[in-house]
Design a protein around this motif. Structure first.
Motif, mmCIF file in Angstrom:
data_model
loop_
_atom_site.group_PDB
_atom_site.id
_atom_site.type_symbol
_atom_site.label_atom_id
_atom_site.label_comp_id
_atom_site.label_asym_id
_atom_site.label_seq_id
_atom_site.Cartn_x
_atom_site.Cartn_y
_atom_site.Cartn_z
ATOM 1 N N LEU A 1 0.822 -1.205 0.000
ATOM 2 C CA LEU A 1 0.000 0.000 0.000
ATOM 3 C C LEU A 1 0.862 1.264 0.000
ATOM 4 C CD1 LEU A 1 -2.865 -1.046 2.455
ATOM 5 C CD2 LEU A 1 -2.903 -0.995 -0.043
ATOM 6 N N PHE A 2 1.923 1.268 0.805
ATOM 7 C CA PHE A 2 2.821 2.423 0.807
ATOM 8 C C PHE A 2 3.562 2.535 -0.530
ATOM 9 C CE2 PHE A 2 2.243 2.545 5.419
ATOM 10 C CZ PHE A 2 2.251 3.918 5.648
ATOM 11 N N SER A 3 3.864 1.394 -1.150
ATOM 12 C CA SER A 3 4.499 1.420 -2.471
ATOM 13 C C SER A 3 3.572 2.051 -3.500
ATOM 14 C CB SER A 3 4.873 0.001 -2.911
ATOM 15 O OG SER A 3 5.840 -0.571 -2.059
ATOM 16 N N ALA A 4 2.292 1.707 -3.433
ATOM 17 C CA ALA A 4 1.310 2.310 -4.347
ATOM 18 C C ALA A 4 1.254 3.820 -4.138
ATOM 19 C CB ALA A 4 -0.066 1.686 -4.134
ATOM 20 N N GLY A 5 1.309 4.249 -2.872
ATOM 21 C CA GLY A 5 1.354 5.679 -2.586
ATOM 22 C C GLY A 5 2.597 6.335 -3.161
ATOM 23 N N GLY A 6 3.731 5.621 -3.082
ATOM 24 C CA GLY A 6 4.965 6.129 -3.675
ATOM 25 C C GLY A 6 4.865 6.239 -5.184
ATOM 26 N N ASP A 7 4.206 5.266 -5.816
ATOM 27 C CA ASP A 7 4.007 5.324 -7.271
ATOM 28 C C ASP A 7 3.245 6.576 -7.669
ATOM 29 O OD1 ASP A 7 5.330 2.973 -7.907
ATOM 30 O OD2 ASP A 7 3.553 1.732 -7.585
ATOM 31 N N VAL A 8 2.208 6.904 -6.900
ATOM 32 C CA VAL A 8 1.406 8.095 -7.196
ATOM 33 C C VAL A 8 2.267 9.355 -7.067
ATOM 34 C CG1 VAL A 8 -0.542 9.506 -6.435
ATOM 35 C CG2 VAL A 8 -0.764 7.013 -6.511
#
Length: 288
Positions: free
Chosen positions: A125-132
């Protein structure tokens, strides 16, 4: 001392009892007669996994289809990075969110989610936030922070036992060399944040590789998945760092995203059959 390979969930324990009862009725060679005339089971974990593990293994493929589809969509659309938008952010992070859904679906199918799986899910989930965040150049630092938190979660999931300091020295040398190469190209605030981030991803690689046991008794494909995934993650981040801070690399975006999605998939697959809460049992500070 209790066998750490024994299933811990009630469902698995019930299956094991049923499995051994069937072997007893059939006079299976896995049952050995002791001196006092009683019979005791020799638990053949490989045979047990072969009998009762096939449906679980077969169920993994369909759960990964959304991830594979969203990865294909990302590379087919190949939206220009020079035109950041919320649509681009969604397309980029959809594969990681799909892995989170895969993790949840797998946990529901086995009726439990241990601490290892929870930490991997939070890391995704934090990785997805980083992608954004990385879609917009002005939020690059925020993206680094998000991915740094994801690495911390992966580190706590992998645990701190066994230490294997020789592996640590190898990763420390690699991380130090990379930072030494990039240092002349860095400016505030990346001068220190890149160093911290480099240390975090090297620690993650160390902890993932330290869990792998090469002996036939201790070998686990799920631990191998996490180790290969962590190293692939390092390749992705190193490529991104050199391309952004040092010099443009040919096909950098394709290399970064291809290795990144592969790494996250392998780390997500490491939750399969994690009957032991590695994140709790391997911490140095766990009380005896």
């Amino acid at each position: 001392m209790a066998n750490q390979n024994c299933p811990r969930s009630t469902q698995q324990a019930a299956l094991l009892l049923l499995y051994n009862a069937k072997r007893l009725r059939k006079g299976d060679d896995g049952w050995q007669r002791r001196g006092n005339g009683t019979q005791a089971a020799v638990i053949d974990s490989a045979h047990f996994s072969e009998v009762y593990g096939k449906p679980r293994v077969k169920s993994i493929g369909p759960k990964l289809i959304p991830f594979l589809n969203t990865v294909c969509i990302y590379f087919i659309l190949w939206l220009p990075s020079s035109e950041p938008s919320w649509f681009s952010a969604l397309i980029k992070c959809l594969p990681i969110l799909s892995l989170g859904i895969f993790l949840l679906a797998y946990s529901v199918s086995i009726g439990a989610m241990n601490s290892y799986s929870k930490r991997i899910l939070l890391g995704l989930l934090f990785s997805a936030g980083g992608d954004v965040c990385l879609i917009w150049p002005q939020f690059f630092l925020h993206g680094m922070v998000m991915f740094g938190i994801a690495h911390l979660l992966y580190i706590t999931a992998f645990g701190m036992r066994p230490l294997k300091l020789k592996i640590f020295l190898v990763f420390a040398l690699l991380g130090g060399t990379l930072y030494f190469i990039m240092h002349p190209y860095l400016q505030e605030p990346f001068l220190y944040t890149v160093g911290i981030y480099t240390a975090l991803i090297c620690i993650m690689g160390w902890r993932a590789l330290a869990r792998v046991k090469l002996s036939s008794y201790g070998w686990s494909w799920t631990r191998a998945y996490s180790a290969i995934g962590a190293i692939t993650f390092m390749v992705s981040d190193c490529t991104l760092a050199v391309d952004r801070f040092c010099m443009p690399l040919p096909y950098a975006r394709a290399i970064v995203m291809g290795t990144y999605y592969t790494a996250q998939m392998l780390i997500a697959l490491s939750i399969i059959d994690t009957s032991t809460d590695y994140g709790d049992d391997n911490l140095l500070w766990k009380k005896k």
